[in-house]
Design an enzyme around this catalytic site. Structure first.
Site, mmCIF file in Angstrom:
data_model
loop_
_atom_site.group_PDB
_atom_site.id
_atom_site.type_symbol
_atom_site.label_atom_id
_atom_site.label_comp_id
_atom_site.label_asym_id
_atom_site.label_seq_id
_atom_site.Cartn_x
_atom_site.Cartn_y
_atom_site.Cartn_z
ATOM 1 N N ARG A 22 0.954 -1.334 0.085
ATOM 2 C CA ARG A 22 0.022 0.124 -0.031
ATOM 3 C C ARG A 22 0.742 1.194 0.010
ATOM 4 O O ARG A 22 0.484 2.462 -0.430
ATOM 5 C CB ARG A 22 -0.936 0.031 0.983
ATOM 6 C CG ARG A 22 -2.168 -0.919 1.018
ATOM 7 C CD ARG A 22 -2.968 -0.968 2.364
ATOM 8 N NE ARG A 22 -2.610 -1.583 3.233
ATOM 9 C CZ ARG A 22 -3.254 -1.643 4.532
ATOM 10 N NH1 ARG A 22 -4.247 -1.069 4.780
ATOM 11 N NH2 ARG A 22 -2.643 -2.644 5.552
ATOM 12 N N MET A 23 2.135 1.163 0.152
ATOM 13 C CA MET A 23 3.054 2.441 0.125
ATOM 14 C C MET A 23 3.196 2.770 -1.415
ATOM 15 O O MET A 23 3.687 3.840 -1.538
ATOM 16 C CB MET A 23 4.162 1.964 0.861
ATOM 17 C CG MET A 23 4.378 1.655 2.357
ATOM 18 S SD MET A 23 3.738 3.262 3.298
ATOM 19 C CE MET A 23 5.259 4.276 2.989
#
Length: 336
Positions: A17-18
């Site tokens: 998700r980064m």
């Protein structure tokens, strides 16, 4: 004599998700990789032994761990958090208690870990789980309790019913367990879940099924224990760490104008009665003496300032030594 404790820090995941090619735990938060903040909290809590589980980009993570006295543990395949902890069993051989933390929680504080250890010992539980309350629990494991309020199990978001998803008490991801119970329980955990992984959270239900006491340590400030999963949360964590450090500076006698705009790295020393105006950045183990004044817009890196120094607005100084009482003119750019 208190039972020896080892900390096991989970740092093997990708952090998709980064949206980054870099391992999540290596993203910088307030001048350090977020993993470093967790390890510093462990050190300050007087937990002398620490194992760090690495997997994704392990060589990069191991290089980042060089300043710390840790035992590296390799997780060859990412088969879940329970599997990750199982990989650390040999490293935990001489410990009585195992504290499990996540490497993406840079806001965790040593005082919180110490309180949890004291609470666990007082409760005489086989397992203590840290929980907290949030207004928007989406994505977190929910705490299931019986009619008397006793902790029964943790259910993950993807496996929860609609009713369970409305529960606001969540798993903070920090555990303290008797070593013998922990690894026996992990060998019993299956993969019957939506992810097909070995969930660490299942040890709660296993302890209950064996009639072992499970203690819940409720931390009142959720922000301290929640993980960083996005660039937005990365920025929020940075701001909180900046605020904490600036508060400590002000309590020590340093005046900050616009503290939300002042960045002072934690390896710097600032003397009392110094005034730092807005939009200032001080880093690189700089030392600023007493009764100095740093005007707005200045950048100082690896500098030493004697007492009573004035630095004019928008100056940029690197590797400079400024004698006591001297004045640096505004807009000065100097590298020592």
């Amino acid at each position: 004599m208190t039972p020896p404790i080892i900390a096991v820090v989970l740092a093997a995941g990708k952090g998709t998700r980064m949206k980054s090619a870099r391992a999540k735990v290596l993203h910088e938060v307030y001048f350090r990789p977020m993993l470093h903040h967790v390890l510093i909290a462990v050190q300050q809590a007087a937990i002398e032994r620490c194992a760090v589980i690495v997997g994704h980009q392990r060589q990069d993570v191991l290089r980042a761990l060089e300043p710390f006295a840790i035992t590296p543990v390799i997780q060859e395949e990412q088969l879940g958090t329970g599997h990750a902890v199982l990989c650390a069993e040999p490293a935990c051989a001489n410990a009585d208690l195992v504290m499990i933390l996540c490497g993406d929680t840079p806001l965790i504080q040593a005082a919180t870990l110490t309180e949890m250890i004291d609470s666990h010992r007082h409760s005489r539980a086989a397992l203590t789980l840290m929980t907290t309350l949030v207004d928007q629990p989406f994505g977190y494991g929910r705490i299931l309790s019986d009619s008397q309020g006793s902790l029964q199990a943790i259910v993950e978001e993807k496996d929860a019913t609609e009713e369970q998803r409305r529960i606001r008490e969540i798993n903070a991801g920090i555990y303290l367990a008797d070593r013998a119970f922990l690894f026996d329980a992990l060998r019993r955990v299956g993969t019957n879940n939506s992810q097909g992984e070995v969930y660490l959270t299942d040890i709660v239900a296993i302890a209950r099924s064996q009639g072992l006491p499970v203690h819940r340590f409720v931390h009142p400030w959720a922000v301290d224990v929640l993980g960083v999963n996005s660039r937005i949360e990365l920025a929020q964590a940075h701001a909180i760490l900046q605020q904490r450090h600036n508060r400590d500076l002000m309590l020590a006698g340093v005046s900050l104008y616009g503290p939300e705009t002042v960045l002072v790295s934690p390896d710097c020393a600032i003397g009392p009665d110094t005034v730092i105006e807005g939009m200032v950045r001080i880093s690189g183990a700089s030392v600023v003496g007493r009764d100095c004044r740093i005007a707005s817009g200045c950048v100082l890196h690896a500098c030493t300032l004697g007492d009573g120094v004035t630095v004019g607005a928008n100056s940029v100084l690197a590797h400079c030594a400024i004698a006591a009482g001297d004045t640096v003119a505004p807009l000065t750019h100097r590298r020592g």
